[in-house]
Design an enzyme around this catalytic site. Structure first.
Site, mmCIF file in Angstrom:
data_model
loop_
_atom_site.group_PDB
_atom_site.id
_atom_site.type_symbol
_atom_site.label_atom_id
_atom_site.label_comp_id
_atom_site.label_asym_id
_atom_site.label_seq_id
_atom_site.Cartn_x
_atom_site.Cartn_y
_atom_site.Cartn_z
ATOM 1 N N ARG A 75 0.843 -1.193 0.000
ATOM 2 C CA ARG A 75 0.000 0.000 0.000
ATOM 3 C C ARG A 75 0.877 1.241 0.000
ATOM 4 N NH1 ARG A 75 -1.922 0.724 4.365
ATOM 5 N NH2 ARG A 75 -1.203 -1.107 5.459
ATOM 6 N N TYR A 215 -1.371 -3.414 -6.906
ATOM 7 C CA TYR A 215 -1.240 -4.170 -5.648
ATOM 8 C C TYR A 215 -2.588 -4.249 -4.907
ATOM 9 C CZ TYR A 215 -0.422 -5.215 -0.784
ATOM 10 O OH TYR A 215 -0.536 -5.763 0.472
ATOM 11 N N LYS A 224 -9.813 -2.378 1.757
ATOM 12 C CA LYS A 224 -9.464 -1.250 2.632
ATOM 13 C C LYS A 224 -10.234 0.029 2.256
ATOM 14 C CE LYS A 224 -6.115 -3.824 4.525
ATOM 15 N NZ LYS A 224 -6.221 -4.456 5.830
ATOM 16 N N HIS A 245 -10.758 -2.672 11.409
ATOM 17 C CA HIS A 245 -9.666 -3.485 10.871
ATOM 18 C C HIS A 245 -9.444 -4.667 11.818
ATOM 19 C CE1 HIS A 245 -5.211 -3.506 9.358
ATOM 20 N NE2 HIS A 245 -5.959 -4.320 8.666
ATOM 21 N N SER A 267 -1.518 -3.909 9.923
ATOM 22 C CA SER A 267 -1.198 -4.835 8.841
ATOM 23 C C SER A 267 0.090 -5.593 9.136
ATOM 24 C CB SER A 267 -1.060 -4.061 7.526
ATOM 25 O OG SER A 267 -2.329 -3.575 7.150
ATOM 26 N N CYS A 269 0.623 -7.848 11.459
ATOM 27 C CA CYS A 269 0.891 -8.010 12.893
ATOM 28 C C CYS A 269 0.114 -9.175 13.502
ATOM 29 C CB CYS A 269 0.595 -6.716 13.646
ATOM 30 S SG CYS A 269 1.750 -5.405 13.237
ATOM 31 N N ASP A 292 -9.631 -10.007 8.618
ATOM 32 C CA ASP A 292 -9.079 -8.665 8.362
ATOM 33 C C ASP A 292 -10.040 -7.520 8.695
ATOM 34 O OD1 ASP A 292 -6.845 -7.108 7.396
ATOM 35 O OD2 ASP A 292 -8.028 -6.638 5.625
ATOM 36 N N ARG A 386 1.937 -12.266 -0.973
ATOM 37 C CA ARG A 386 0.587 -12.578 -0.471
ATOM 38 C C ARG A 386 -0.036 -13.779 -1.161
ATOM 39 N NH1 ARG A 386 -1.916 -8.795 3.500
ATOM 40 N NH2 ARG A 386 -0.255 -7.284 3.784
HETATM 41 N N1 GDP Z 1 6.407 -13.804 16.633
HETATM 42 C C1 GDP Z 1 5.160 -13.901 16.185
HETATM 43 N N2 GDP Z 1 4.898 -13.630 14.888
HETATM 44 C C2 GDP Z 1 3.621 -13.712 14.460
HETATM 45 C C3 GDP Z 1 2.563 -14.101 15.333
HETATM 46 N N3 GDP Z 1 1.419 -14.101 14.616
HETATM 47 C C4 GDP Z 1 1.745 -13.726 13.343
HETATM 48 N N4 GDP Z 1 3.089 -13.510 13.249
HETATM 49 C C5 GDP Z 1 3.838 -13.162 12.012
HETATM 50 O O1 GDP Z 1 3.475 -11.856 11.605
HETATM 51 C C6 GDP Z 1 3.375 -11.762 10.168
HETATM 52 C C7 GDP Z 1 2.020 -11.252 9.786
HETATM 53 O O2 GDP Z 1 1.025 -12.133 10.260
HETATM 54 P P1 GDP Z 1 -0.459 -12.094 9.687
HETATM 55 O O3 GDP Z 1 -1.266 -12.995 10.543
HETATM 56 O O4 GDP Z 1 -0.439 -12.386 8.237
HETATM 57 O O5 GDP Z 1 -0.815 -10.551 9.922
HETATM 58 P P2 GDP Z 1 -2.037 -9.647 9.374
HETATM 59 O O6 GDP Z 1 -1.527 -8.888 8.205
HETATM 60 O O7 GDP Z 1 -2.369 -8.767 10.532
HETATM 61 O O8 GDP Z 1 -3.142 -10.582 9.018
HETATM 62 C C8 GDP Z 1 3.649 -13.151 9.638
HETATM 63 O O9 GDP Z 1 4.993 -13.224 9.203
HETATM 64 C C9 GDP Z 1 3.434 -14.038 10.832
HETATM 65 O O10 GDP Z 1 4.199 -15.210 10.771
HETATM 66 C C10 GDP Z 1 2.870 -14.403 16.713
HETATM 67 O O11 GDP Z 1 2.030 -14.736 17.534
HETATM 68 N N5 GDP Z 1 4.186 -14.275 17.082
HETATM 69 C C1 PEP Z 2 -4.271 -6.093 2.686
HETATM 70 C C2 PEP Z 2 -3.572 -5.566 3.623
HETATM 71 O O1 PEP Z 2 -3.799 -5.894 4.906
HETATM 72 P P1 PEP Z 2 -3.306 -6.804 6.088
HETATM 73 O O2 PEP Z 2 -1.810 -6.793 6.103
HETATM 74 O O3 PEP Z 2 -3.907 -6.122 7.259
HETATM 75 O O4 PEP Z 2 -3.833 -8.202 5.859
HETATM 76 C C3 PEP Z 2 -2.616 -4.522 3.323
HETATM 77 O O5 PEP Z 2 -2.150 -3.895 4.274
HETATM 78 O O6 PEP Z 2 -2.331 -4.303 2.142
HETATM 79 MN MN MN Z 3 -3.967 -10.595 7.101
#
Ligand code: GDP
Ligand code: PEP
Ligand code: MN
Length: 608
Positions: A75, A215, A224, A245, A267, A269, A292, A386
Site C-alpha cells: 500500500r 497491488y 481497505k 480493521h 497490517s 501483525c 481482516d 501474499r
Molecule cells: N512472533 C510472532 N509472529 C507472528 C505471530 N502471529 C503472526 N506472526 C507473524 O506476523 C506476520 C504477519 O502475520 P499475519 O497474521 O499475516 O498478519 P495480518 O496482516 O495482521 O493478518 C507473519 O509473518 C506471521 O508469521 C505471533 O504470535 N508471534
Molecule cells: C491487505 C492488507 O492488509 P493486512 O496486512 O492487514 O492483511 C494490506 O495492508 O495491504
Molecule cells: Mn492478514
C-alpha cells in the site's frame, strides 16, 4: 466494442458506467456475472497474457502465480487521500486535497486510460448478498488481475445486481492501472504507473478512485477503500455501527462453550494467524469468521454483532508454515492466487518460513534463477508477498460465516501491535472508555505491508491509521458514544495484547498456537472467574498462576518480563500519547483526555 451493459438495470449504475466508458475509452467492456465459466476464461486469458502462470495442477489445482512490478508491492500511504470538502473532516492523520481539484487531476489521468484494454465491471457485495448489514459496490477496473482477485475476496455477479435492483444504493469504485495501449503495442504482465499512483476516497459522495497501482491493498477496492475508509463514514452516520480493521474468531472450550472475539492489529501483525490458529491447549478450538475486517452493529438485544464483509483472505505469505498456520496452508491448496513469492522448479510456490530450508533451486519473485548456497535467500520472496484464497476452502471456517448474515455476538475486543518493549503480553481495560484509550494509543513497529521504513515505531490508533475515512478524533468520539447507546454491561470487554516482546533479538513469547493461552485467560475474565487478575495502573493483568501454561516450556524470568508493568516506561509512554493526541486539537474528546490523565495519576501513585 463488445458490451453487455444490458445486465445493469440500476439507473445510477448504468449512467456512471457509461460515463466511465466515455472517459476511459476501453476496447471492450465486460460485466462480470460471477459464473465459473467466466472466471475460468479470465484465468486462461491472464495466463495467455503472461500475468498469471498456472501452478502445477497436481500440487496446486486451479492456482495461479503472479509477479508485480518490483515497485508496486505494498500500500502507498503517501498517495492515499481522504477528499472531504473540509480538510478538518479528514483530520491531521490523513492526506487531504479539495475534492474538486482532486477529481480534475484524476480525470486528466483517466482520460483514454483504458485504450486497448478491457474494462471489467464488477458488481460486488460486502457481506452476504442481500444481508441486512451488507453493502453493495461496483468496481470498474482495467486489470484482469484485480477482477480475478475480487472474485475471491467478495461476492461477485448477477445475484448482486438482482439485489441492487433499479434504484438501490452502491459505492462506485473506479480503478485503472493507467497504462493505455496504442494499436499494436504489446502488453506487459504487470502494467502500472508508479509515478501516478493515487488511492482516493470521497467520503461525502461515497466514491472511490484508485489509479496507477495494481497491488491488492490499493486495487481490490472492496477491501481497505470501501469496507474500511468509506464504511467508517457510513457507520458513523448510521450511529450504531463500526467498521473495523479486525479479525473475527469463534473459540470453543473443551466443555463446548463458545465465545466470539474480534481483534485489531496493524497490517502484518498477526490477524490472519490468530483468526485461524490451531490452539496448543488441548480441547480448545478456534474457528474463523474473518481475518481482516469486521462490520459491527448494535442489535436490538443491546449487544454488538459482527460480520466479515469479505469472502476471501489476502494473507501475508512469509511466516506461514505447517507449524505457525496450517489452516492457511490448507486454504491455499487450491483456487488460490500467489503474488511475489518464489516459484519452485516443479511449478509450486515457496516463501520464507514455509520450510526451514529453501528449495535447492527456484525462481525469485523478480524472475531471477536462484541457487541455494550461492544466492541470497532474501531474494526469493518479497516480505509483503501474499496469497489470495477462498474462505470456503478454510478447514476451520466458522459455521456463522455462512449461516449468520446478521453477525455473531462479540464478547471481547482485542487491540494489539508489534512492540518489542514496554507493552505486556495481555491486559484488560478497566471499562469501555479506558478501552477506547487503549485503542487510541495503539503503537506498532512498521511492517512491509506499507511502503516506508520498517521497524520504526509509530502510533496506529485502533490499527486504523491508514484506514479511517474521517477525522480520527471524531472516530474516537464515535467509539466513546457506545455506552450511551446500549446497556454498557452488554458491550464487549476490551483487551490489549502484544505477542512481540523481544530480548537480544529473540521473541520472549512463542506466539501462534500458544496464543490460545491468552484467549483462555480473556474468556476467564469475560466469565468473571475469581482471582484471575491483578489490578495495575494500566488495567488488569494475569498473574503467572492465572495463565494456563501447562505443557509450555518457557523460562519463568521471561514470563515475569512480559507480565510486569514498567511504571517508568509507561509514564514516558503517557507523554508520547499526550503529544500524539494533541495534534487533534479541539476535536479530541475530553473523555479521552480525562482517561489519559487518570492513567497518569494511577502510574504516579504506583511510583510513590
Ligand atoms: N512472533 C510472532 N509472529 C507472528 C505471530 N502471529 C503472526 N506472526 C507473524 O506476523 C506476520 C504477519 O502475520 P499475519 O497474521 O499475516 O498478519 P495480518 O496482516 O495482521 O493478518 C507473519 O509473518 C506471521 O508469521 C505471533 O504470535 N508471534
Ligand atoms: C491487505 C492488507 O492488509 P493486512 O496486512 O492487514 O492483511 C494490506 O495492508 O495491504
Ligand atoms: Mn492478514
Amino acid at each position: 466494442m463488445v458490451n453487455d451493459l444490458s445486465l445493469i438495470k440500476n439507473k445510477k449504475a448504468l449512467a456512471w458506467i457509461k460515463e466511465q466508458i466515455a472517459l476511459c475509452t476501453p476496447d471492450k467492456v465486460h460485466v462480470m456475472d460471477g459464473s465459473i465459466e467466466e472466471i475460468r476464461e479470465l484465468n486462461e486469458l491472464l495466463v495467455k497474457k503472461g500475468t498469471f502462470l498456472r501452478l502445477n495442477p497436481e500440487k496446486r489445482p486451479n492456482c495461479f502465480y503472479t509477479r508485480t512490478n518490483p515497485g508496486d508491492t505494498a500500500r502507498v500511504e503517501a498517495a492515499t487521500f481522504i477528499c472531504s470538502k473540509k480538510q478538518e473532516d479528514a483530520g491531521p492523520t490523513n492526506n487531504w486535497m479539495d475534492p474538486t481539484q482532486m477529481k480534475k487531476k484524476l480525470h486528466a489521468l483517466m482520460k483514454g486510460c483504458m485504450k486497448g484494454r478491457t474494462m471489467y465491471v464488477i458488481p460486488f457485495s460486502m457481506g452476504p448478498t442481500g444481508g441486512k448489514i451488507s453493502r453493495i459496490g461496483i468496481e470498474i477496473t482495467d486489470s484482469g488481475f484485480v477482477a480475478a482477485n475480487m472474485r475471491i475476496m467478495t461476492r461477485v455477479g448477477t445475484e448482486v445486481l438482482k439485489v441492487l435492483g433499479t434504484d438501490g444504493e452502491f459505492v462506485p469504485a473506479f480503478h485503472s492501472v493507467i497504462s493505455p495501449l496504442e494499436p499494436g503495442q504489446k502488453d506487459i504482465p504487470w502494467p502500472c504507473d508508479l509515478k501516478n499512483r493515487y488511492i482516493v476516497q470521497f467520503p461525502e459522495t461515497r466514491e472511490i478512485i484508485s489509479v496507477g497501482s495494481g497491488y491488492g491493498g490499493n486495487s481490490l477496492l472492496g477491501k481497505k477503500c470501501f469496507a474500511l475508509r468509506i464504511a467508517t463514514v457510513l457507520s458513523r452516520d448510521e450511529g450504531r455501527s463500526l467498521a473495523e480493521h479486525m479479525l473475527v474468531l469463534g473459540i470453543t472450550s473443551p466443555e463446548g462453550k463458545k465465545h466470539y472475539i474480534t481483534a485489531a492489529f496493524p497490517s502484518a501483525c498477526g490477524k490472519t494467524n490468530l483468526a485461524m490458529m490451531n490452539c496448543s491447549l488441548p480441547g480448545w478450538k478456534v474457528t474463523v469468521v474473518g481475518d481482516d475486517i469486521a462490520w459491527m452493529k448494535l442489535n436490538k438485544d443491546g449487544r454488538l454483532y459482527a460480520i466479515n464483509p469479505e469472502s476471501g483472505f489476502f494473507g501475508v505469505a512469509p511466516g506461514t508454515s505447517e507449524e505457525s498456520n496450517p489452516n492457511a496452508l490448507r486454504t491455499c491448496e487450491k483456487d488460490a492466487i500467489f503474488t511475489n513469492v518464489a516459484l519452485t522448479t516443479d511449478g509450486d510456490v515457496w516463501w520464507k518460513g514455509l520450510t526451514d530450508q529453501p528449495p535447492a533451486n527456484a525462481i525469485t519473485w523478480k524472475g531471477k534463477k536462484w541457487t541455494r548456497g550461492v544466492d541470497d535467500p532474501k531474494e526469493l520472496c518479497h516480505p509483503n508477498s501474499r496469497f489470495t484464497a477462498d474462505i470456503s476452502n478454510c478447514p476451520v471456517v466458522d459455521p456463522a460465516y455462512h449461516n449468520a448474515p446478521d453477525g455473531v455476538p462479540v464478547d471481547a475486543i482485542i487491540f494489539g501491535g508489534r512492540r518489542e518493549s514496554v507493552v505486556p503480553l495481555v491486559f484488560q481495560s478497566r471499562d469501555w472508555n479506558h478501552g477506547v484509550l487503549l485503542g487510541s494509543s495503539v503503537a506498532s513497529e512498521r511492517t512491509a505491508a506499507a511502503e516506508g521504513k520498517m521497524g520504526e515505531l509509530r502510533f496506529d490508533p485502533f490499527a486504523m491509521l491508514p484506514f479511517c475515512g474521517y477525522n480520527m478524533a471524531d472516530y474516537f468520539s464515535h467509539w466513546l458514544s457506545f455506552p450511551s447507546k446500549t446497556d454498557p454491561a452488554k458491550l464487549p470487554k476490551i483487551f490489549h495484547v502484544n505477542w512481540f516482546r523481544k530480548e537480544n533479538g529473540k521473541f520472549l513469547w512463542p506466539g501462534y498456537g500458544e496464543n490460545s493461552r491468552v484467549l483462555k485467560w480473556i474468556i476467564d475474565r469475560i466469565e468473571g472467574k475469581e482471582n484471575s487478575a491483578v489490578e495495575t495502573p494500566i488495567g488488569y493483568l494475569p498473574t503467572i498462576e492465572s495463565l494456563d501454561l501447562s505443557g509450555l516450556d518457557i523460562p519463568k524470568e521471561d514470563l515475569k518480563k512480559i507480565l510486569t508493568v514498567d511504571v517508568d516506561a509507561y509514564l514516558s509512554e503517557v507523554q508520547k500519547i499526550r503529544e500524539y493526541h494533541s495534534q487533534f486539537g479541539s476535536h479530541l474528546p475530553s473523555k479521552l483526555s480525562a482517561e489519559l490523565d487518570a492513567l497518569e495519576a494511577r502510574l504516579k501513585q504506583a511510583k510513590n
